[in-house]
Design a protein around this motif. Structure first.
Motif: not given
Length: 76
Positions: A41-68
């Motif tokens: 789609l032409g969207l650059g950068g690093e993209w990682v999947q997040t789960s709306y239910t929080g079952s993946t990667r600790g919580k659903f990612a929101g703008i301003g959240d931190l990624w370790d």
């Protein structure tokens, strides 16, 4: 629907929705296919999947959240 978070400098800057059909690899959901679709789609950068239910990667990612590199966390 699948959700992906854009990461810049360890911070979530955007969250988008991707159709499940874009992630389907013979009945198995593939994050890599989702990332390839986002790139197409032409969207650059690093993209990682997040789960709306929080079952993946600790919580659903929101703008301003931190990624370790493994999990999302709310800023302190």
């Amino acid at each position: 629907m699948a959700h992906f978070a854009r990461i810049e400098g360890g911070v979530v800057t955007q969250v988008i929705v991707v159709r499940n059909t874009e992630l389907d690899d013979n009945g198995v959901e593939s994050e890599a296919l989702g990332q390839s679709f986002i790139a197409s789609l032409g969207l650059g950068g690093e993209w990682v999947q997040t789960s709306y239910t929080g079952s993946t990667r600790g919580k659903f990612a929101g703008i301003g959240d931190l990624w370790d590199g493994t999990d999302f966390a709310s800023p302190a």
